[in-house]
Design an enzyme around this catalytic site. Sequence first.
Site, PDB file in Angstrom:
ATOM      1  N   CYS A 171      26.564  33.715  49.222  1.00 29.26           N
ATOM      2  CA  CYS A 171      26.539  34.560  48.975  1.00 29.26           C
ATOM      3  C   CYS A 171      27.466  35.252  48.605  1.00 29.26           C
ATOM      4  O   CYS A 171      28.368  35.198  48.304  1.00 29.26           O
ATOM      5  CB  CYS A 171      27.749  34.086  50.961  1.00 29.26           C
ATOM      6  SG  CYS A 171      27.122  33.071  51.799  1.00 29.26           S
ATOM      7  N   SER A 187      31.245  39.704  41.476  1.00 29.20           N
ATOM      8  CA  SER A 187      32.047  38.828  40.280  1.00 29.20           C
ATOM      9  C   SER A 187      31.592  37.630  40.067  1.00 29.20           C
ATOM     10  O   SER A 187      32.018  36.988  38.945  1.00 29.20           O
ATOM     11  CB  SER A 187      33.467  39.221  40.546  1.00 29.20           C
ATOM     12  OG  SER A 187      33.888  38.473  42.203  1.00 29.20           O
ATOM     13  N   CYS A 247      38.086  32.482  51.331  1.00 24.37           N
ATOM     14  CA  CYS A 247      39.953  33.522  50.907  1.00 24.37           C
ATOM     15  C   CYS A 247      40.280  33.311  52.152  1.00 24.37           C
ATOM     16  O   CYS A 247      40.860  34.274  53.044  1.00 24.37           O
ATOM     17  CB  CYS A 247      38.954  34.422  50.175  1.00 24.37           C
ATOM     18  SG  CYS A 247      38.508  36.016  51.180  1.00 24.37           S
TER      19      CYS A 247
END
EC number: 2.1.1.203
Length: 696
Positions: free
Chosen positions: A166, A171, A304
């Site tokens: 994913c 980054s 996250c």
Amino acid sequence: MGRHRKKFQKKGERAERGHYKDIVRENENYKNYYKEQACFDVAELDLFIESMQQPLPAVFRITGYKKHAKQLLKNMKNTHFEEMTALTIQDELVKTPVALPWYPAQLAWQTDLNRTQIRKNPQLQKFHAFLIAETESGHISRQEAVSMIPPLLLDVKPHHKVLDMCAAPGSKTAQIVELLHQDDSTPIPGGICVANDKDNKRCYMLVHQINRLNSPSSIIVNHDAATFPDIYLKNSDGKERALQYDRVLCDVPCSGDGTLRKNTDVWVKWNIANSIYLHGIQLKILIRGLELLTNGGQLVYSTCSLNPIEDEAVVAAAMHKCGAAVELLKVELPGLKWSPGTTSWRVMDKMQNWYEKYEDLPDTVKNIVKTMFPPEDKDEVRNMHLERCLRLLPHQQDTGGFFVAVLRKVSNLPWQKVISEEELNGSPKQPPKKKRKWVPGFKEDPFVFFGDEEQGIIDEVKSFYGLSDNFPHQQLMCRTKTGKKRHIYFVSELVRNIVVNNEESLKVINTGVRVLSRADNTQAGVKCAFRLVHDGSESMEQFMSERLVKITIEDAIALLSEEQPKFEQLTEVLQKKLLNLDPGSLMFKYVPPNPEADVECDLLMCGWKGGRSARLYMCRNERMHFLHMVGQPVPEYLLPNKSSRRSRAEANAQGNNGVGKEETEEKSEMSNASEDVVNNPDVVEEKVVLENDATV
């Protein structure tokens, strides 16, 4: 595809809708949830909430695999950090950026400023311009600190085959690509990074991120991670085998409730329903990642989110299904602080009712499933060692919130059959490949590898640039089947193998690094129709024996400081070298004369030799980067926002005959170049795109 028209907005509409700055950073349900869940020390809860209410500091890292990293770090400290030592903003002394203690080689830095302060403060204009130029040229990445941790824990080596399931916005993918290139002696690593995302539009964010790194060993694909297709490789004997990955990153879609410091709307939107909905998706992706992982390989699962329903529950459910085939690893990252994973948790429904175990659920609750709860066998939970998971909290090191777990696949999963030696080496009894399902999105141009039809181009390029006999021309490709070849790309052998042998089952969005472009020129005597492109300089340099011109630091500065220096402005040694060369494209190379040289690394710069002058072929941000490297000031016209619409409007208002500064300079540059230099529209196109990105 046409642009969408901007939605009409009535006067005052934005004020009615509100703005991020108007959001109250409080949510009692959020606070009470983590107080009751107790997945970390509740004595720290007030400190946790207080930290979440503060803006996130700006963090950036230097691209570690680049040969320029050490030099860039030295110049950044000596120039920009020195200028910030006595700087005050709103009567407060600005702290000099500090290196993240857990990131290797001082390559990641954290400021006490947020992005808005850096962008809007006039005293930080040079530092802001430096960050933009280095980011766009791929030598710096601006990234949240905790987001850097999963790729580090993957422990990627140059020969590894890595899958980022994913990957957007990219980054972490960029870090993986950097790690593949960590060995400077092998510009083309044996490994690969397969970067996947389900969202077609977000795949193009990946393209931008990865293209900055100029790697021939990455490929971007567009599939649902939970059903990611098998990819087949063809051996030299023509037999096929399924690709298994040495490393897999599962940074799964999540509720994002650890990102409140940067995504302030989560304060308003947070509710437990998001975690409940995402749990099943996250588990499917993790299971598929483990299936694709080779025995002995490592997988990093990260979110996250701080919610155990998305974190430990997913890991525990996967380990329960996989049995002894998977284990959680104990990780070490010196200098990093975290809270251990929890071994017990409860589940809350949408009505904020708590449940200790699945059997306690009433029939009216439909969306909560058994895998959200800890396994019933306490010995099994103990043997999982869930405390080895990492829960990173914002108050521990002034970061966002994050969760990470590192798993190792010990053996085949219970439902995976044992592969015989014959099958491992490419048995013809492989199951038929599944044709990919049609996925909405942009239609990609074809990937056409060079063959007999392109032999004329191959011979021309090899002769002009003196490419060695072992130059792998079969790894060159273009994106058109008919007409003139405008751009030529280069990929690694492994990438070519994947693209050629999975055309019907793999939706490839982008791959390859541009090494050559057609030079539509007006200069006489040019013997090759294709010029070298800066993006592919590291890939091409190792094969070149002609038109690779070594220069001194004085010549490098002269070429960088002016758009088109005359021969007499260069050293006599370089003048003699250029006079002996036919006009056309070439590559300049600076090599440090000794270990004590001010510029300690090699510099490769693509350029053009004309009749009476020479010039570099690179976009604005690359030129700024090389000026930073040689310690020279950046000319005013190269700085960001100097060619914005506002600047052009101001120029017009001052009576510049309706021509803005950017247009005036561009016309002047192109008219001066017409005598000696290729008049190539690609360079103008690159400038416009990069300036738009930088202005944003």
